[in-house]
Design an enzyme around this catalytic site. Structure first.
Site, mmCIF file in Angstrom:
data_model
loop_
_atom_site.group_PDB
_atom_site.id
_atom_site.type_symbol
_atom_site.label_atom_id
_atom_site.label_comp_id
_atom_site.label_asym_id
_atom_site.label_seq_id
_atom_site.Cartn_x
_atom_site.Cartn_y
_atom_site.Cartn_z
ATOM 1 N N ARG A 65 1.501 10.299 13.782
ATOM 2 C CA ARG A 65 1.574 8.883 14.145
ATOM 3 C C ARG A 65 0.558 8.579 15.240
ATOM 4 N NH1 ARG A 65 7.498 6.827 15.337
ATOM 5 N NH2 ARG A 65 6.458 4.806 15.140
ATOM 6 N N CYS A 90 6.200 5.296 23.461
ATOM 7 C CA CYS A 90 6.437 5.861 22.131
ATOM 8 C C CYS A 90 6.330 4.711 21.138
ATOM 9 C CB CYS A 90 7.793 6.564 22.070
ATOM 10 S SG CYS A 90 9.199 5.492 22.470
#
Length: 284
Positions: free
Chosen positions: A183, A241
Site C-alpha cells: 500500500r 496510516c
C-alpha cells in the site's frame, strides 16, 4: 535535574497482571474493542465470549467521528466521546484496561483516544482476548450491568498532526507510514480511492511491532527497529496510516521504545481528500 511529573505506568500489562487487578475493589474498567476493517462487527465476537466484566466499545461509533473529508476514522467530537465513555463506566481516575482480539490494533486506538481526551490511567492487554483465553482464564457471554461513569473529555492532551503538519514533518523530521509495504508503494489500495504515500514518509508496517502471537516485541527491539527508520528520542516523529487506527498502534509501539510521536489522525484518507496534496509511489 529531576522530572516533576511522575512517570506514566507501563502502557501494557499481561494476563497474570490483569487477573490480579480484576480482584481489586473496585477493579479497573474493562473495555472490549474488538474490531475488523472488513467482516463481521466486533460486537458479534463480544457476544460469543468476552472477559468477565468487560463492556463492548464500538470503534467506528464510539472511538471515531463519522467518515468524511476529515478521514475514515476522524477524532470523535468531545461530547460524543464523553457520552460513550460514560456509558461504558469510565470515571475520574479509575484505571481502564482495553483489549481486542490479539494484536492491539483497535485497542491502541482506544488507548490513544482516552489519553488524548485526558484519561491517563489506561493500559492495553498485551495479546488481547487470545492471550487471555489461551491461558485458560474464564470467559463469559454475560453482559455486565454498567454504572454510568463521570468521565469528562478534555481534548488536546496528546500531539496531533494535520495534513500541513504531516507534509512539513516529512521534510524536517521523521514521518512514518504504518501501512503494509504494497500500500505504501502504491501497488495496491484495497480501501482508499488513491494509492501511494505522502512524499518523504518512511514505511514502518504496524505488524512489524508484534510477534506471531500478537504481543509487542521487547522495547529494545522496538528501539532498534525505529532507530533504523530515523525515529529516535531526539527526533521529531509523526505517524499516519490509512485512517488513524493502525497508526495509533505505531504510537503505542514508539511509546514502548521511549520515542514520543504525534498522530496524524486523518491519515491517508484525509490526505487524498485534497487533490492538491502530492502523492508518491515506490519505495523512495
Amino acid at each position: 535535574m529531576t522530572n516533576a511529573n511522575p512517570p506514566l505506568p507501563d502502557p501494557l500489562l499481561d494476563v497474570p497482571a490483569l487477573a490480579g487487578l480484576l480482584r481489586d475493589d473496585p477493579p479497573p474498567v474493562l473495555l472490549d474493542v474488538r474490531w475488523r476493517l472488513s467482516g463481521p462487527p466486533g460486537v458479534e465476537s463480544y457476544r460469543r465470549g468476552h472477559l468477565p466484566g468487560a463492556v463492548f466499545v464500538d470503534l467506528d461509533r464510539d472511538v471515531a467521528g463519522p467518515p468524511g473529508p476529515a478521514g475514515r476514522h476522524p477524532l470523535p467530537e468531545p461530547d460524543a466521546f464523553e457520552a460513550a465513555m460514560r456509558r461504558a463506566g469510565v470515571s475520574g481516575d479509575r484505571p481502564v484496561v482495553v483489549y481486542d482480539d490479539a494484536d492491539s490494533t483497535a485497542a491502541a486506538r482506544l488507548w490513544w483516544t482516552l489519553r488524548y481526551f485526558g484519561h491517563e490511567p489506561v493500559r492495553v492487554l498485551d495479546g488481547g482476548y487470545r492471550a487471555w483465553s489461551e491461558a485458560g482464564r474464564p470467559v463469559t457471554t454475560e453482559e455486565p450491568e454498567v454504572e454510568p461513569g463521570d468521565f469528562r473529555a478534555r481534548p488536546a492532551r496528546l500531539p496531533v498532526l494535520d495534513a500541513a503538519g504531516a507534509a512539513a514533518l516529512a521534510r524536517t523530521g521523521t514521518l512514518l507510514d504504518a501501512r503494509a509495504p504494497e500500500r505504501f508503494r502504491g501497488e495496491t489500495e484495497p480501501v482508499d480511492p488513491v494509492a501511494g504515500h505522502i512524499p518523504g514518509a518512511r514505511n514502518a508496517p504496524t505488524l512489524g511491532n508484534v510477534g506471531a502471537d500478537g504481543r509487542f516485541l521487547p522495547p529494545a527491539l522496538l528501539r532498534e527497529r525505529f532507530a533504523g527508520l530515523g525515529a529516535t528520542g531526539g527526533a521529531e516523529v509523526g505517524v499516519y496510516c490509512g485512517s488513524g487506527v493502525t497508526a495509533a498502534h505505531q504510537v503505542l509501539a514508539l511509546t514502548l521504545a521511549g520515542v514520543p510521536a504525534a498522530l496524524y489522525v486523518g491519515s491517508w484518507s484525509n490526505w487524498i481528500a485534497d487533490p492538491a496534496n502530492p502523492v508518491a509511489t515506490g519505495d523512495a
